[in-house]
Design a protein around this motif. Structure first.
Motif, PDB file in Angstrom:
ATOM      1  N   MET A   1       0.853  -1.164   0.000  1.00  0.00           N
ATOM      2  CA  MET A   1       0.000   0.000   0.000  1.00  0.00           C
ATOM      3  C   MET A   1       0.904   1.233   0.000  1.00  0.00           C
ATOM      4  O   MET A   1       1.797   1.342   0.815  1.00  0.00           O
ATOM      5  N   THR A   2       0.666   2.147  -0.901  1.00  0.00           N
ATOM      6  CA  THR A   2       1.503   3.337  -1.000  1.00  0.00           C
ATOM      7  C   THR A   2       1.160   4.322   0.104  1.00  0.00           C
ATOM      8  O   THR A   2       0.049   4.313   0.629  1.00  0.00           O
ATOM      9  N   PRO A   3       2.119   5.210   0.453  1.00  0.00           N
ATOM     10  CA  PRO A   3       1.817   6.212   1.484  1.00  0.00           C
ATOM     11  C   PRO A   3       0.620   7.077   1.124  1.00  0.00           C
ATOM     12  O   PRO A   3      -0.147   7.467   1.991  1.00  0.00           O
ATOM     13  N   ARG A   4       0.428   7.391  -0.157  1.00  0.00           N
ATOM     14  CA  ARG A   4      -0.721   8.210  -0.542  1.00  0.00           C
ATOM     15  C   ARG A   4      -2.024   7.475  -0.296  1.00  0.00           C
ATOM     16  O   ARG A   4      -3.005   8.063   0.137  1.00  0.00           O
ATOM     17  N   LEU A   5      -2.054   6.179  -0.584  1.00  0.00           N
ATOM     18  CA  LEU A   5      -3.261   5.398  -0.339  1.00  0.00           C
ATOM     19  C   LEU A   5      -3.517   5.286   1.154  1.00  0.00           C
ATOM     20  O   LEU A   5      -4.655   5.369   1.611  1.00  0.00           O
ATOM     21  N   ILE A   6      -2.450   5.141   1.922  1.00  0.00           N
ATOM     22  CA  ILE A   6      -2.590   5.084   3.373  1.00  0.00           C
ATOM     23  C   ILE A   6      -3.158   6.404   3.883  1.00  0.00           C
ATOM     24  O   ILE A   6      -4.072   6.428   4.703  1.00  0.00           O
ATOM     25  N   LEU A   7      -2.636   7.533   3.378  1.00  0.00           N
ATOM     26  CA  LEU A   7      -3.146   8.836   3.795  1.00  0.00           C
ATOM     27  C   LEU A   7      -4.614   8.991   3.460  1.00  0.00           C
ATOM     28  O   LEU A   7      -5.397   9.477   4.261  1.00  0.00           O
ATOM     29  N   PHE A   8      -5.013   8.580   2.258  1.00  0.00           N
ATOM     30  CA  PHE A   8      -6.405   8.700   1.854  1.00  0.00           C
ATOM     31  C   PHE A   8      -7.300   7.871   2.769  1.00  0.00           C
ATOM     32  O   PHE A   8      -8.331   8.332   3.240  1.00  0.00           O
ATOM     33  N   SER A   9      -6.896   6.644   3.045  1.00  0.00           N
ATOM     34  CA  SER A   9      -7.696   5.767   3.905  1.00  0.00           C
ATOM     35  C   SER A   9      -7.840   6.351   5.303  1.00  0.00           C
ATOM     36  O   SER A   9      -8.908   6.305   5.895  1.00  0.00           O
ATOM     37  N   ALA A  10      -6.754   6.916   5.814  1.00  0.00           N
ATOM     38  CA  ALA A  10      -6.814   7.500   7.155  1.00  0.00           C
ATOM     39  C   ALA A  10      -7.670   8.757   7.169  1.00  0.00           C
ATOM     40  O   ALA A  10      -8.410   8.997   8.118  1.00  0.00           O
ATOM     41  N   ALA A  11      -7.593   9.555   6.101  1.00  0.00           N
ATOM     42  CA  ALA A  11      -8.375  10.790   6.052  1.00  0.00           C
ATOM     43  C   ALA A  11      -9.863  10.498   6.037  1.00  0.00           C
ATOM     44  O   ALA A  11     -10.655  11.234   6.625  1.00  0.00           O
ATOM     45  N   VAL A  12     -10.254   9.416   5.401  1.00  0.00           N
ATOM     46  CA  VAL A  12     -11.667   9.056   5.328  1.00  0.00           C
ATOM     47  C   VAL A  12     -12.215   8.710   6.702  1.00  0.00           C
ATOM     48  O   VAL A  12     -13.356   9.039   7.026  1.00  0.00           O
ATOM     49  N   THR A  13     -11.387   8.111   7.549  1.00  0.00           N
ATOM     50  CA  THR A  13     -11.866   7.654   8.855  1.00  0.00           C
ATOM     51  C   THR A  13     -11.498   8.563  10.017  1.00  0.00           C
ATOM     52  O   THR A  13     -11.933   8.337  11.139  1.00  0.00           O
ATOM     53  N   CYS A  14     -10.713   9.617   9.772  1.00  0.00           N
ATOM     54  CA  CYS A  14     -10.185  10.394  10.894  1.00  0.00           C
ATOM     55  C   CYS A  14     -11.202  11.316  11.538  1.00  0.00           C
ATOM     56  O   CYS A  14     -11.070  11.626  12.717  1.00  0.00           O
ATOM     57  N   ALA A  15     -12.191  11.784  10.832  1.00  0.00           N
ATOM     58  CA  ALA A  15     -13.105  12.783  11.392  1.00  0.00           C
ATOM     59  C   ALA A  15     -13.802  12.268  12.645  1.00  0.00           C
ATOM     60  O   ALA A  15     -13.864  12.955  13.659  1.00  0.00           O
ATOM     61  N   TYR A  40      10.234   4.296  18.801  1.00  0.00           N
ATOM     62  CA  TYR A  40      10.176   3.536  17.554  1.00  0.00           C
ATOM     63  C   TYR A  40      11.137   4.043  16.479  1.00  0.00           C
ATOM     64  O   TYR A  40      11.272   3.410  15.433  1.00  0.00           O
ATOM     65  N   GLY A  41      11.774   5.177  16.698  1.00  0.00           N
ATOM     66  CA  GLY A  41      12.698   5.721  15.704  1.00  0.00           C
ATOM     67  C   GLY A  41      11.989   6.214  14.452  1.00  0.00           C
ATOM     68  O   GLY A  41      12.581   6.282  13.379  1.00  0.00           O
ATOM     69  N   GLU A  42      10.706   6.581  14.582  1.00  0.00           N
ATOM     70  CA  GLU A  42       9.918   6.992  13.422  1.00  0.00           C
ATOM     71  C   GLU A  42      10.000   8.502  13.203  1.00  0.00           C
ATOM     72  O   GLU A  42       9.949   9.283  14.151  1.00  0.00           O
ATOM     73  N   THR A  43      10.116   8.883  11.944  1.00  0.00           N
ATOM     74  CA  THR A  43      10.103  10.280  11.527  1.00  0.00           C
ATOM     75  C   THR A  43       9.008  10.468  10.490  1.00  0.00           C
ATOM     76  O   THR A  43       8.551   9.503   9.857  1.00  0.00           O
ATOM     77  N   ARG A  44       8.599  11.722  10.278  1.00  0.00           N
ATOM     78  CA  ARG A  44       7.508  12.000   9.344  1.00  0.00           C
ATOM     79  C   ARG A  44       7.957  11.711   7.917  1.00  0.00           C
ATOM     80  O   ARG A  44       8.981  12.188   7.467  1.00  0.00           O
ATOM     81  N   GLN A  45       7.140  10.939   7.213  1.00  0.00           N
ATOM     82  CA  GLN A  45       7.418  10.553   5.840  1.00  0.00           C
ATOM     83  C   GLN A  45       6.509  11.263   4.842  1.00  0.00           C
ATOM     84  O   GLN A  45       6.882  11.486   3.703  1.00  0.00           O
ATOM     85  N   SER A  46       5.292  11.580   5.268  1.00  0.00           N
ATOM     86  CA  SER A  46       4.358  12.292   4.392  1.00  0.00           C
ATOM     87  C   SER A  46       3.296  12.973   5.241  1.00  0.00           C
ATOM     88  O   SER A  46       3.095  12.636   6.403  1.00  0.00           O
ATOM     89  N   VAL A  47       2.628  13.954   4.629  1.00  0.00           N
ATOM     90  CA  VAL A  47       1.620  14.741   5.330  1.00  0.00           C
ATOM     91  C   VAL A  47       0.551  15.160   4.330  1.00  0.00           C
ATOM     92  O   VAL A  47       0.827  15.332   3.142  1.00  0.00           O
ATOM     93  N   GLY A  48      -0.678  15.288   4.805  1.00  0.00           N
ATOM     94  CA  GLY A  48      -1.782  15.748   3.968  1.00  0.00           C
ATOM     95  C   GLY A  48      -2.876  16.331   4.837  1.00  0.00           C
ATOM     96  O   GLY A  48      -2.892  16.145   6.055  1.00  0.00           O
ATOM     97  N   LEU A  49      -3.776  17.053   4.209  1.00  0.00           N
ATOM     98  CA  LEU A  49      -4.883  17.675   4.925  1.00  0.00           C
ATOM     99  C   LEU A  49      -6.143  16.862   4.696  1.00  0.00           C
ATOM    100  O   LEU A  49      -6.534  16.605   3.561  1.00  0.00           O
ATOM    101  N   GLY A  50      -6.772  16.457   5.784  1.00  0.00           N
ATOM    102  CA  GLY A  50      -7.987  15.662   5.714  1.00  0.00           C
ATOM    103  C   GLY A  50      -9.219  16.505   5.999  1.00  0.00           C
ATOM    104  O   GLY A  50      -9.175  17.737   5.995  1.00  0.00           O
ATOM    105  N   ALA A  51     -10.314  15.841   6.268  1.00  0.00           N
ATOM    106  CA  ALA A  51     -11.587  16.496   6.554  1.00  0.00           C
ATOM    107  C   ALA A  51     -11.467  17.393   7.784  1.00  0.00           C
ATOM    108  O   ALA A  51     -10.703  17.106   8.704  1.00  0.00           O
ATOM    109  N   ASN A  52     -12.208  18.495   7.785  1.00  0.00           N
ATOM    110  CA  ASN A  52     -12.250  19.423   8.922  1.00  0.00           C
ATOM    111  C   ASN A  52     -10.872  19.960   9.304  1.00  0.00           C
ATOM    112  O   ASN A  52     -10.580  20.159  10.480  1.00  0.00           O
ATOM    113  N   ASN A  53     -10.017  20.174   8.303  1.00  0.00           N
ATOM    114  CA  ASN A  53      -8.656  20.683   8.524  1.00  0.00           C
ATOM    115  C   ASN A  53      -7.828  19.793   9.440  1.00  0.00           C
ATOM    116  O   ASN A  53      -6.984  20.263  10.191  1.00  0.00           O
ATOM    117  N   THR A  54      -8.069  18.514   9.392  1.00  0.00           N
ATOM    118  CA  THR A  54      -7.296  17.550  10.161  1.00  0.00           C
ATOM    119  C   THR A  54      -6.011  17.233   9.405  1.00  0.00           C
ATOM    120  O   THR A  54      -6.041  16.925   8.220  1.00  0.00           O
TER     121      THR A  54
END
Length: 101
Positions: A1-15, A40-54
């Motif tokens: 699953m690509t990061p963009r697809l992951i972002l889209f899926s999360a944006a749909v459910t985040c509100a 976890y040693g995790e850093t930001r890999q991608s960012v996007g704006l979801g519903a309600n400015n989330t």
């Protein structure tokens, strides 16, 4: 699953996830980011704006392959949406549509 697809899926459910402020998987953004980095040693890999400015973000460790998707509301409360293993960075070309000139 690509990061963009992951972002889209999360944006749909985040509100709905950010409407409940008493969730155990939510905290101030700086605390969440510090934990993702230190534990976890995790850093930001991608960012996007979801519903309600989330703000939807994908964090990952390129060494261990762990990843986490977060959603942050306008008040700075960040909720963990999903996490997992085997993160990979991809740069895939769009498929041909047959409409090229």
């Amino acid at each position: 699953m690509t990061p963009r697809l992951i972002l889209f899926s999360a944006a749909v459910t985040c509100a709905w996830a950010l409407t409940a402020t008493a969730q155990q998987n939510c905290a101030k953004r700086d605390l969440v980011l510090e934990k993702l980095a230190s534990k976890y040693g995790e850093t930001r890999q991608s960012v996007g704006l979801g519903a309600n400015n989330t703000m939807i973000e994908v964090f990952a460790s390129l060494e261990s392959g762990t990843w986490t998707i977060t959603a942050t509301n306008a008040h700075g409360v960040t909720c963990l949406m999903a996490s997992g293993q085997a993160f990979e960075t991809l740069a895939e070309a769009l498929p041909a549509t047959g409409n090229e000139l």
